[in-house]
Design an enzyme around this catalytic site. Structure first.
Site, PDB file in Angstrom:
ATOM      1  N   HIS A  48       6.568 -31.936 -20.865  1.00  0.00           N
ATOM      2  CA  HIS A  48       6.349 -32.372 -22.248  1.00  0.00           C
ATOM      3  C   HIS A  48       7.539 -32.003 -23.134  1.00  0.00           C
ATOM      4  O   HIS A  48       8.109 -32.861 -23.820  1.00  0.00           O
ATOM      5  CB  HIS A  48       5.074 -31.727 -22.787  1.00  0.00           C
ATOM      6  CG  HIS A  48       4.801 -32.032 -24.225  1.00  0.00           C
ATOM      7  ND1 HIS A  48       3.879 -32.972 -24.635  1.00  0.00           N
ATOM      8  CD2 HIS A  48       5.328 -31.526 -25.370  1.00  0.00           C
ATOM      9  CE1 HIS A  48       3.853 -33.034 -25.950  1.00  0.00           C
ATOM     10  NE2 HIS A  48       4.731 -32.156 -26.430  1.00  0.00           N
ATOM     11  N   GLU A  49       7.893 -30.730 -23.141  1.00  0.00           N
ATOM     12  CA  GLU A  49       8.976 -30.292 -24.026  1.00  0.00           C
ATOM     13  C   GLU A  49      10.309 -30.907 -23.624  1.00  0.00           C
ATOM     14  O   GLU A  49      11.158 -31.176 -24.481  1.00  0.00           O
ATOM     15  CB  GLU A  49       9.058 -28.766 -24.047  1.00  0.00           C
ATOM     16  CG  GLU A  49       7.820 -28.076 -24.601  1.00  0.00           C
ATOM     17  CD  GLU A  49       7.420 -28.573 -25.979  1.00  0.00           C
ATOM     18  OE1 GLU A  49       8.297 -29.034 -26.749  1.00  0.00           O
ATOM     19  OE2 GLU A  49       6.217 -28.528 -26.285  1.00  0.00           O
ATOM     20  N   HIS A  83      14.627 -37.121 -25.940  1.00  0.00           N
ATOM     21  CA  HIS A  83      14.704 -37.855 -27.202  1.00  0.00           C
ATOM     22  C   HIS A  83      15.891 -37.367 -28.034  1.00  0.00           C
ATOM     23  O   HIS A  83      16.565 -38.155 -28.700  1.00  0.00           O
ATOM     24  CB  HIS A  83      13.384 -37.642 -27.957  1.00  0.00           C
ATOM     25  CG  HIS A  83      13.109 -38.641 -29.022  1.00  0.00           C
ATOM     26  ND1 HIS A  83      12.013 -38.554 -29.854  1.00  0.00           N
ATOM     27  CD2 HIS A  83      13.775 -39.757 -29.432  1.00  0.00           C
ATOM     28  CE1 HIS A  83      12.002 -39.564 -30.705  1.00  0.00           C
ATOM     29  NE2 HIS A  83      13.072 -40.304 -30.473  1.00  0.00           N
TER      30      HIS A  83
END
Length: 709
Positions: A494-495, A501
């Site tokens: 997730h991180e 991004h």
């Protein structure tokens, strides 16, 4: 994820001339010049706690001087001498704020607490000095009114639009009396948010459960017992055991603890940590913050704070966010009723009397998984060694999708010995950025997990991203393997989705770069990246037994996936209730009286139509760091909204060949590299081909069959 704290507070305050003293001369303070390390990474080998405050003060003065020069420029406003000049301003302030808040969240100290307490309200005042500068706004408005004739490219047009809207939303068009009140509210809000965060860290530390007898911890494995014994010794409780608290209401040990008495004690320690009437109690802060935010919204003519803050989000309105979550409630309520009944029977079979309680749910859910699916989470841990998960899992998936390569750097200083640094290279071997990984829990770290930047990407400034991922995993005792849970594995993916991004940011202007996007869009890339954690190809590459090197058995993987849909009523329910509670707090009007926190929470939870007696919210009001201090006010629904987006995107991937370079490049080109350069709906439709669809999310959660009346 939590975005840069300083963005939420920072700006420029008018403080007049300052004396920095000989001890903080330019040659001594490492913030006064750009770092000489690769990618301008912070010089943690030189930075001292005493350097932050002088750098903040000087940075604000310099920034204000630059902004005033822009506002007073006698030349006619142009995009270059106004908007671009603003983008270039405040470099010293950026350096210190990006570094300070990164370190402060991950490794706070009393000295840093004092810096935050002093500087947070000054930064809020500082922002007001910019946002409420009439001459500066007049130049921006002139450009905005002439935007169709300026010959701007798409990114420039978007930047001008964002600047104008942000200034208006920050009070540029308010009459003088309202501007004066707004300044006071912003200053007080910053003070309260700072105090809230400090109290919550202390409440978690002091609320840890101390257990006298080893027998009371039956069910925990040897590694967990060793960690608990060491934690107790470190806190001056020799011969005892200490279970520290993570930031959520529920605690991971509840799945294993056999003693119902111990489970209840641990749950109540977590539930009441910030409501004990002591120096760490957060309720008075919450009540005042809610009232101040409602008043702030009213200054702008909004009915409540939720309506005020959602103006630039993908959902646009609190009604849209609430309506989206209401689509989940029918299926969720049916699943909760069914699973609660199943767990109640398991509890009775265990010869326990009474009604299933929140401290019982995780334990009996784990028992039912063992019996119904022959699956035990503990079977997975030997195959999840942290470094293998990172290099052979997280990095491997990024290589397969995007062609990235990683090299560990031992020559770049860090703020703590636990932190690892990697350089990231693009598919053509060109340098892309720098990554810090800080995974282990400590008393000086805020709860949860997050990503942000020490340095942001910008072609205008000539900077590449320097990014960090932070988590709160239990650290193995010396000499023991660093095994993690399946939830920890998902957190790592997730991180790192947030990191991608940021790494793929390709913007000219820093305001639009990377993860500087709406709350209900920023979690999309991160939650999408979770899907690769247990992808067969990725899992086979990293999940190997830490002792034998044997791959994870296919039968165990099959059991894990078969059991995945069970207990979704809890996992989804705790988020829905927390997100709804957030919107209820921020749906208060300015005329509402100051709330009694416990009464308001009980009333609002009771009206949701979901089982909150056995499934409490993931965060209760008093410990809801996301909404009271980390910028997610009226925005916690974003985790659910973006889950819809990520499951739509993953459905597209699955229909087009899954884990391939071509698919990864398309996702990078259309989503990950775009920053805030275009409308979020348009960006999503360009990738997915249509508006968001909730069905893939419900299918992923195993709730599609519950959609019928």
């Amino acid at each position: 994820m939590r975005l840069k704290r300083w963005i939420l507070l920072a700006g420029v305050a008018s403080m007049g001339a300052l004396s920095f003293g000989a001890a903080h001369a330019a040659s001594a303070n490492p913030f006064f010049q750009p770092s000489s390390y690769p990618y301008q990474a912070p010089a943690f080998d030189r930075i001292k706690e005493s350097d932050y405050q002088p750098a903040f003060e000087r940075g604000m003065v310099e920034h204000l001087r630059e902004v005033n020069a822009i506002a007073k420029d006698k030349a006619a406003p142009s995009f270059e001498n106004t908007i671009v000049a603003l983008e270039k301003s405040g470099r010293l302030l950026d350096r210190v704020t990006e570094t300070f808040f990164g370190v402060y969240q991950a490794n706070s100290t009393p000295a840093l607490d004092r810096v935050q307490s002093r500087e947070a309200p000054r930064l809020a005042q500082h922002q007001d000095e910019i946002n409420l500068n009439a001459r500066l706004f007049a130049r921006i408005k002139t450009l905005y009114d002439q935007r169709a004739t300026l010959g701007l490219n798409a990114e420039q047009s978007q930047l001008l639009e964002v600047y104008y809207q942000q200034f208006v939303h920050a009070g540029a068009l308010l009459p003088p009396a309202k501007k004066t009140r707004l300044r006071a509210i912003n200053k007080r809000e910053a003070e309260l948010e700072s105090a809230y965060q400090q109290r919550l860290v202390a409440a978690a530390r002091d609320g840890a459960l101390v257990v006298d007898q080893k027998e009371a911890l039956a069910g925990l494995d040897d590694a967990a017992l060793m960690n608990a014994q060491k934690a107790a010794s470190d806190r001056h409780h020799p011969g005892k055991f200490l279970l520290s608290l993570q930031n959520t209401v529920q605690q991971p040990e509840l799945e294993a603890l056999q003693s119902r008495t111990t489970r209840q004690a641990l749950f109540e320690a977590s539930w009441t940590r910030a409501e004990r009437g002591d120096a760490h109690d957060t309720r008075a802060i919450i009540a005042e913050l809610a009232q101040l935010r409602a008043e702030k919204a009213a200054l702008f003519g909004y009915p409540n704070y939720a309506a005020y803050v959602l103006y630039d989000q993908m959902a646009k309105t609190p009604e849209a966010a609430t309506g989206f979550m209401q689509q989940l409630v029918p299926a969720l309520a049916k699943a909760q009723k069914r699973e609660a009944s199943l767990l109640q029977k398991a509890m009775e079979h265990d010869k326990q009397t009474g009604t299933l309680q929140p401290w019982d749910w995780p334990y009996y859910a784990a028992q039912v998984k063992r019996e119904k699916f022959a699956f035990n989470q503990d079977e997975l841990k030997p195959y999840f060694e942290l470094n293998h998960v990172l290099t052979d899992g997280v990095f491997y998936a990024a290589e397969q999708l995007y062609g990235l390569h990683f090299k560990q750097r031992h020559d770049i200083p860090t703020y703590h010995p636990d932190v690892m640094v990697y350089e990231v290279f693009d598919h053509d071997n060109s340098p892309l950025g720098l990554m810090y990984f800080d995974y282990f829990k400590r008393d000086t770290k805020s709860g949860g997990a997050w990503m942000s930047n020490f340095v942001g990407q910008s072609h205008l400034l000539g900077t590449k991203p320097v990014i960090y991922n932070v988590a709160n995993f239990a650290k193995a005792s010396a000499g023991q393997p660093q095994l993690i849970t399946s939830d920890d594995v998902v957190t790592m993916f997730h991180e790192f989705g947030h990191a991608l991004h940021g790494l793929f940011a390709n913007q000219t202007y820093p305001t639009l770069s990377g993860t500087n996007v709406a709350r209900d869009f920023v979690e999309f890339p991160s939650q999408f990246n979770e899907n690769w954690a247990f992808d067969p190809k990725v899992l086979a590459h990293y999940a190997r037994h830490y002792q034998t090197g044997q791959p994870i058995p296919e039968a165990l993987v099959a059991k894990m996936k078969k059991a995945a849909h069970f207990d979704q009523s809890y996992a989804l329910g705790e988020i829905v209730t927390a997100a709804t509670l957030d919107l209820r707090w921020h749906g208060l009007s300015a005329t509402a009286p100051r709330q009694k926190v416990d009464m308001f929470e009980a009333q609002e939870l009771g009206s949701m139509g979901l089982d909150v007696a056995q499934i409490p919210p993931r965060y209760r009001s008093s410990t809801f760091l996301h909404i009271w201090s980390n910028g997610y006010a009226a925005g916690y629904y974003a985790y659910l909204w973006t889950e819809m987006l990520d499951q739509d995107a993953f459905a597209w991937f699955s229909a087009h060949g899954g884990l391939t370079r071509a698919n990864g490049q398309r996702f990078r080109d259309l989503i990950l590299s775009q920053g805030h350069t275009q409308d979020y709906g348009s960006m999503f439709r360009a990738f997915y081909g249509q508006n968001p669809d909730i069905e893939p999310m419900l299918r992923h959660r195993g709730l599609v069959e519950d959609m019928t009346p």
